[in-house]
Motif scaffolding. Structure first.
Motif, PDB file in Angstrom:
ATOM      1  N   VAL A 159       0.963  -1.103  -0.103  1.00 26.53           N
ATOM      2  CA  VAL A 159      -0.005  -0.165  -0.087  1.00 26.53           C
ATOM      3  C   VAL A 159       0.906   1.257   0.116  1.00 26.53           C
ATOM      4  O   VAL A 159       1.876   1.247   0.682  1.00 26.53           O
ATOM      5  CB  VAL A 159      -0.866   0.018   1.307  1.00 26.53           C
ATOM      6  CG1 VAL A 159      -1.682   1.376   1.502  1.00 26.53           C
ATOM      7  CG2 VAL A 159      -1.883  -1.155   1.268  1.00 26.53           C
ATOM      8  N   GLN A 160       0.485   2.187  -0.750  1.00 25.57           N
ATOM      9  CA  GLN A 160       1.250   3.542  -0.865  1.00 25.57           C
ATOM     10  C   GLN A 160       0.572   4.625   0.082  1.00 25.57           C
ATOM     11  O   GLN A 160      -0.571   4.839   0.030  1.00 25.57           O
ATOM     12  CB  GLN A 160       1.347   4.177  -2.032  1.00 25.57           C
ATOM     13  CG  GLN A 160       2.500   5.320  -1.915  1.00 25.57           C
ATOM     14  CD  GLN A 160       2.582   5.624  -3.569  1.00 25.57           C
ATOM     15  OE1 GLN A 160       1.915   6.401  -4.028  1.00 25.57           O
ATOM     16  NE2 GLN A 160       4.003   5.437  -4.065  1.00 25.57           N
ATOM     17  N   VAL A 161       1.406   4.916   1.069  1.00 27.22           N
ATOM     18  CA  VAL A 161       1.127   5.965   1.980  1.00 27.22           C
ATOM     19  C   VAL A 161       1.530   7.569   1.808  1.00 27.22           C
ATOM     20  O   VAL A 161       2.826   7.430   1.482  1.00 27.22           O
ATOM     21  CB  VAL A 161       1.623   5.926   3.625  1.00 27.22           C
ATOM     22  CG1 VAL A 161       1.080   7.049   4.326  1.00 27.22           C
ATOM     23  CG2 VAL A 161       0.969   4.322   3.903  1.00 27.22           C
ATOM     24  N   VAL A 162       0.422   8.456   1.468  1.00 23.54           N
ATOM     25  CA  VAL A 162       1.079   9.701   0.693  1.00 23.54           C
ATOM     26  C   VAL A 162       1.012  10.611   2.116  1.00 23.54           C
ATOM     27  O   VAL A 162      -0.051  10.813   2.776  1.00 23.54           O
ATOM     28  CB  VAL A 162       0.302  10.133  -0.299  1.00 23.54           C
ATOM     29  CG1 VAL A 162       0.712  11.758  -0.775  1.00 23.54           C
ATOM     30  CG2 VAL A 162       0.275   8.921  -1.473  1.00 23.54           C
ATOM     31  N   LEU A 163       2.071  11.468   2.311  1.00 20.94           N
ATOM     32  CA  LEU A 163       2.082  12.371   3.441  1.00 20.94           C
ATOM     33  C   LEU A 163       2.257  13.679   3.087  1.00 20.94           C
ATOM     34  O   LEU A 163       3.068  13.856   1.902  1.00 20.94           O
ATOM     35  CB  LEU A 163       3.312  11.979   4.320  1.00 20.94           C
ATOM     36  CG  LEU A 163       3.341  10.374   4.924  1.00 20.94           C
ATOM     37  CD1 LEU A 163       4.687  10.109   5.626  1.00 20.94           C
ATOM     38  CD2 LEU A 163       2.114  10.315   5.850  1.00 20.94           C
ATOM     39  N   PRO A 164       1.852  14.518   3.345  1.00 19.35           N
ATOM     40  CA  PRO A 164       2.067  16.081   3.325  1.00 19.35           C
ATOM     41  C   PRO A 164       3.544  16.234   3.829  1.00 19.35           C
ATOM     42  O   PRO A 164       4.132  15.883   4.641  1.00 19.35           O
ATOM     43  CB  PRO A 164       1.120  16.807   4.003  1.00 19.35           C
ATOM     44  CG  PRO A 164       0.847  16.121   5.348  1.00 19.35           C
ATOM     45  CD  PRO A 164       0.903  14.474   4.704  1.00 19.35           C
ATOM     46  N   GLY A 165       3.905  17.565   3.185  1.00 24.39           N
ATOM     47  CA  GLY A 165       5.327  17.971   3.878  1.00 24.39           C
ATOM     48  C   GLY A 165       5.460  17.953   5.516  1.00 24.39           C
ATOM     49  O   GLY A 165       6.549  17.647   5.803  1.00 24.39           O
ATOM     50  N   ALA A 166       4.523  18.574   5.850  1.00 23.70           N
ATOM     51  CA  ALA A 166       4.515  18.670   7.471  1.00 23.70           C
ATOM     52  C   ALA A 166       4.668  17.260   8.023  1.00 23.70           C
ATOM     53  O   ALA A 166       5.206  17.441   9.220  1.00 23.70           O
ATOM     54  CB  ALA A 166       3.180  19.088   8.102  1.00 23.70           C
TER      55      ALA A 166
END
Length: 94
Positions: free
Chosen positions: A3-10
């Motif tokens: 699964v790909q987890v996408v995170l914001p820069g923060a």
């Protein structure tokens, strides 16, 4: 299963600067995914989950674009190949 987890820069800084993480959860739910993520990045997961293990009130999680709060919370199915976005709420004004 991946699964790909996408995170914001923060939040990326808590995952070694990575904005995209490939995670292999032991099961097929959001709880399983977050457990696997916690094993790799414990500081990141402390920002996503509270002391009781629930998703924090001001964190939004989406599985393939669907808000998990309306899909079953931690029991939300996370199929192989899914994209999970984690977005902390931003508050403030001008």
């Amino acid at each position: 299963m991946s699964v790909q987890v996408v995170l914001p820069g923060a939040l990326a800084s808590l995952a070694g600067g990575a904005r995209h993480l490939d995670v292999d959860p032991a099961g097929g739910t959001l709880a399983d995914l977050l457990d696997a993520l916690a094993a790799q990045h414990p500081m990141l997961c402390r920002r996503i989950r509270d002391e009781t293990g629930q998703v924090r009130r001001f964190v939004n999680v989406y599985v393939d674009g669907d808000d998990v709060r309306f899909q079953g919370g931690l029991a939300t199915p996370v199929p192989d190949g899914a994209e999970v976005q984690v977005l902390p709420s931003v508050a403030g004004g001008c």
